[in-house]
Motif scaffolding. Structure first.
Motif, PDB file in Angstrom:
ATOM      1  N   ILE A   1     -11.383  12.858   0.573  1.00 48.44           N
ATOM      2  CA  ILE A   1     -10.533  13.514   1.563  1.00 48.44           C
ATOM      3  C   ILE A   1      -9.886  14.700   0.860  1.00 48.44           C
ATOM      4  O   ILE A   1      -9.193  14.525  -0.148  1.00 48.44           O
ATOM      5  N   SER A   2     -10.112  15.894   1.385  1.00 50.87           N
ATOM      6  CA  SER A   2      -9.616  17.104   0.745  1.00 50.87           C
ATOM      7  C   SER A   2      -8.547  17.768   1.600  1.00 50.87           C
ATOM      8  O   SER A   2      -8.627  17.752   2.841  1.00 50.87           O
ATOM      9  N   ALA A   3      -7.547  18.362   0.944  1.00 54.16           N
ATOM     10  CA  ALA A   3      -6.530  19.145   1.647  1.00 54.16           C
ATOM     11  C   ALA A   3      -7.131  20.493   2.042  1.00 54.16           C
ATOM     12  O   ALA A   3      -7.555  21.261   1.180  1.00 54.16           O
ATOM     13  N   LEU A   4      -7.190  20.773   3.329  1.00 55.32           N
ATOM     14  CA  LEU A   4      -7.721  22.045   3.823  1.00 55.32           C
ATOM     15  C   LEU A   4      -6.609  23.061   4.046  1.00 55.32           C
ATOM     16  O   LEU A   4      -6.863  24.192   4.474  1.00 55.32           O
ATOM     17  N   SER A   5      -5.397  22.644   3.774  1.00 51.49           N
ATOM     18  CA  SER A   5      -4.209  23.489   3.775  1.00 51.49           C
ATOM     19  C   SER A   5      -3.210  22.784   2.869  1.00 51.49           C
ATOM     20  O   SER A   5      -3.467  21.653   2.441  1.00 51.49           O
ATOM     21  N   PRO A   6      -2.081  23.380   2.537  1.00 52.85           N
ATOM     22  CA  PRO A   6      -1.051  22.592   1.858  1.00 52.85           C
ATOM     23  C   PRO A   6      -0.712  21.365   2.712  1.00 52.85           C
ATOM     24  O   PRO A   6      -0.499  21.485   3.929  1.00 52.85           O
ATOM     25  N   CYS A   7      -0.707  20.193   2.112  1.00 55.54           N
ATOM     26  CA  CYS A   7      -0.521  18.942   2.861  1.00 55.54           C
ATOM     27  C   CYS A   7       0.626  18.117   2.280  1.00 55.54           C
ATOM     28  O   CYS A   7       0.823  18.088   1.061  1.00 55.54           O
ATOM     29  N   THR A   8       1.322  17.447   3.174  1.00 55.02           N
ATOM     30  CA  THR A   8       2.285  16.425   2.798  1.00 55.02           C
ATOM     31  C   THR A   8       1.791  15.099   3.352  1.00 55.02           C
ATOM     32  O   THR A   8       1.387  15.022   4.517  1.00 55.02           O
ATOM     33  N   VAL A   9       1.794  14.073   2.508  1.00 59.34           N
ATOM     34  CA  VAL A   9       1.345  12.752   2.934  1.00 59.34           C
ATOM     35  C   VAL A   9       2.391  11.719   2.527  1.00 59.34           C
ATOM     36  O   VAL A   9       3.240  11.981   1.669  1.00 59.34           O
ATOM     37  N   VAL A  10       2.326  10.563   3.153  1.00 61.56           N
ATOM     38  CA  VAL A  10       3.073   9.408   2.661  1.00 61.56           C
ATOM     39  C   VAL A  10       2.066   8.299   2.373  1.00 61.56           C
ATOM     40  O   VAL A  10       1.038   8.184   3.041  1.00 61.56           O
ATOM     41  N   LEU A  11       2.363   7.519   1.361  1.00 58.22           N
ATOM     42  CA  LEU A  11       1.490   6.432   0.930  1.00 58.22           C
ATOM     43  C   LEU A  11       2.031   5.114   1.454  1.00 58.22           C
ATOM     44  O   LEU A  11       3.221   4.822   1.308  1.00 58.22           O
ATOM     45  N   VAL A  12       1.153   4.341   2.060  1.00 53.30           N
ATOM     46  CA  VAL A  12       1.527   3.073   2.690  1.00 53.30           C
ATOM     47  C   VAL A  12       0.876   1.933   1.918  1.00 53.30           C
ATOM     48  O   VAL A  12      -0.350   1.877   1.768  1.00 53.30           O
ATOM     49  N   ASP A  13       1.688   1.051   1.422  1.00 49.06           N
ATOM     50  CA  ASP A  13       1.270  -0.024   0.526  1.00 49.06           C
ATOM     51  C   ASP A  13       0.305  -0.997   1.208  1.00 49.06           C
ATOM     52  O   ASP A  13       0.563  -1.494   2.308  1.00 49.06           O
ATOM     53  N   HIS A  14      -0.831  -1.286   0.545  1.00 51.96           N
ATOM     54  CA  HIS A  14      -1.790  -2.245   1.100  1.00 51.96           C
ATOM     55  C   HIS A  14      -1.209  -3.652   1.183  1.00 51.96           C
ATOM     56  O   HIS A  14      -1.539  -4.409   2.110  1.00 51.96           O
ATOM     57  N   ALA A  15      -0.355  -4.015   0.245  1.00 49.85           N
ATOM     58  CA  ALA A  15       0.275  -5.340   0.316  1.00 49.85           C
ATOM     59  C   ALA A  15       1.135  -5.446   1.576  1.00 49.85           C
ATOM     60  O   ALA A  15       1.178  -6.492   2.238  1.00 49.85           O
ATOM     61  N   GLY A  16       1.815  -4.352   1.917  1.00 50.50           N
ATOM     62  CA  GLY A  16       2.620  -4.328   3.139  1.00 50.50           C
ATOM     63  C   GLY A  16       1.758  -4.389   4.382  1.00 50.50           C
ATOM     64  O   GLY A  16       2.093  -5.071   5.357  1.00 50.50           O
ATOM     65  N   LEU A  17       0.612  -3.692   4.362  1.00 56.73           N
ATOM     66  CA  LEU A  17      -0.318  -3.768   5.493  1.00 56.73           C
ATOM     67  C   LEU A  17      -0.845  -5.192   5.660  1.00 56.73           C
ATOM     68  O   LEU A  17      -1.000  -5.680   6.785  1.00 56.73           O
ATOM     69  N   LYS A  18      -1.103  -5.859   4.536  1.00 57.10           N
ATOM     70  CA  LYS A  18      -1.588  -7.246   4.606  1.00 57.10           C
ATOM     71  C   LYS A  18      -0.537  -8.139   5.269  1.00 57.10           C
ATOM     72  O   LYS A  18      -0.871  -8.995   6.106  1.00 57.10           O
ATOM     73  N   ARG A  19       0.740  -7.944   4.930  1.00 56.03           N
ATOM     74  CA  ARG A  19       1.799  -8.745   5.567  1.00 56.03           C
ATOM     75  C   ARG A  19       1.846  -8.490   7.070  1.00 56.03           C
ATOM     76  O   ARG A  19       2.038  -9.433   7.861  1.00 56.03           O
ATOM     77  N   ILE A  20       1.652  -7.235   7.479  1.00 58.42           N
ATOM     78  CA  ILE A  20       1.660  -6.923   8.910  1.00 58.42           C
ATOM     79  C   ILE A  20       0.510  -7.656   9.609  1.00 58.42           C
ATOM     80  O   ILE A  20       0.690  -8.226  10.692  1.00 58.42           O
ATOM     81  N   THR A  21      -0.681  -7.665   8.993  1.00 57.86           N
ATOM     82  CA  THR A  21      -1.817  -8.341   9.630  1.00 57.86           C
ATOM     83  C   THR A  21      -1.583  -9.831   9.763  1.00 57.86           C
ATOM     84  O   THR A  21      -2.095 -10.482  10.685  1.00 57.86           O
ATOM     85  N   GLU A  22      -0.798 -10.397   8.857  1.00 57.60           N
ATOM     86  CA  GLU A  22      -0.526 -11.833   8.890  1.00 57.60           C
ATOM     87  C   GLU A  22       0.630 -12.189   9.817  1.00 57.60           C
ATOM     88  O   GLU A  22       0.672 -13.296  10.362  1.00 57.60           O
ATOM     89  N   GLN A  23       1.558 -11.242  10.034  1.00 62.69           N
ATOM     90  CA  GLN A  23       2.797 -11.572  10.731  1.00 62.69           C
ATOM     91  C   GLN A  23       2.975 -10.879  12.085  1.00 62.69           C
ATOM     92  O   GLN A  23       3.721 -11.378  12.929  1.00 62.69           O
TER      93      GLN A  23
END
Length: 239
Positions: free
Chosen positions: A94-116
């Motif tokens: 995945i490449s930035a095609l312009s200046p980009c701002t992102v946020v990183l979302v923890d996979h452990a947190g995503l796993k908790r969401i899928t379980e709860q």
């Protein structure tokens, strides 16, 4: 920082405040990337998924000769690699095609969401399904449409997606990609992509000045593209 994600999700279903809180809690940190930098590297094994909050990004593959094919475009509010939560190893970049701002979302947190929180899990699942719908639409456009119809389809799609997150001003939107990058999107030479852009200009359906595209005739642009936005699933119903 993740308001565009909320806007995307609530276009398709009810998004309770508790869901907003759960998603906000699993954000690890914010990062910025310069144009041309890899946001996610091919072959990497990220422990987080990346949400684009500002800028344009492109999913791409390289041939052995180094030629690049951009296979999708991403706008604010898109998870560019939510699938990495389950696939683990990235088979593309995945490449930035312009200046980009992102946020990183923890996979452990995503796993908790899928379980709860199964309903929120389904809403995030829908996000990946729509990415698949976009890929199918792009394959049809690349394989079966004329080049002017193909470009018109990409512009219609971007217009609708950006409109959904309030990034369209009247009939205009910011579009930072160069003609060379659009050549990588459409699999064309630089000379050929220039001709295709000129065709749409001569049809008087778009104006493309610097980094701003203005839709001059939406109905005509849709007709050239044979554009049906159903695949973007931009309506709200229980999931």
């Amino acid at each position: 920082m993740i308001e565009t994600l909320f806007r995307n999700l609530e276009r398709r279903d009810v998004l309770p405040d508790s869901y907003r809180t759960r998603l906000s809690e699993i954000v690890i940190r914010e990062r910025r990337f310069a144009k041309g930098e890899d946001i996610v590297a091919d072959g990497s094994r990220p422990t987080y998924s990346t949400l684009l909050v500002e800028g344009f990004a492109g999913r791409y593959k390289l041939t052995h000769e180094g030629a690049r094919q951009i296979t999708s475009l991403h706008v604010p509010g898109d998870f560019v690699d939510l699938h990495a939560f389950l696939l683990k190893t990235m088979d593309h970049g995945i490449s930035a095609l312009s200046p980009c701002t992102v946020v990183l979302v923890d996979h452990a947190g995503l796993k908790r969401i899928t379980e709860q929180v199964p309903h929120l899990t389904r809403m995030l699942w829908l996000d990946t399904l729509i990415t698949g719908s976009i890929h199918r639409s792009w394959i049809v456009a690349m394989g079966r449409r004329s080049k002017s119809s193909h470009l018109a389809h990409i512009l219609c799609e971007l217009y609708v997606r950006l409109q959904a997150i309030d990034r369209v001003d009247g009939r205009s939107f910011h579009f930072p990609l160069s003609q060379g990058e659009m050549a990588d999107v459409m699999g064309l030479s630089l000379v050929h992509i220039n001709r295709v852009i000129q065709t749409l200009r001569q049809e008087n359906v778009i104006s493309w000045t610097n980094q701003t595209i203005t839709v001059l005739d939406w109905d005509r642009l849709q007709a050239i593209a044979e554009f049906d936005p159903t695949y973007l699933n931009l309506w709200s119903e229980p999931r």
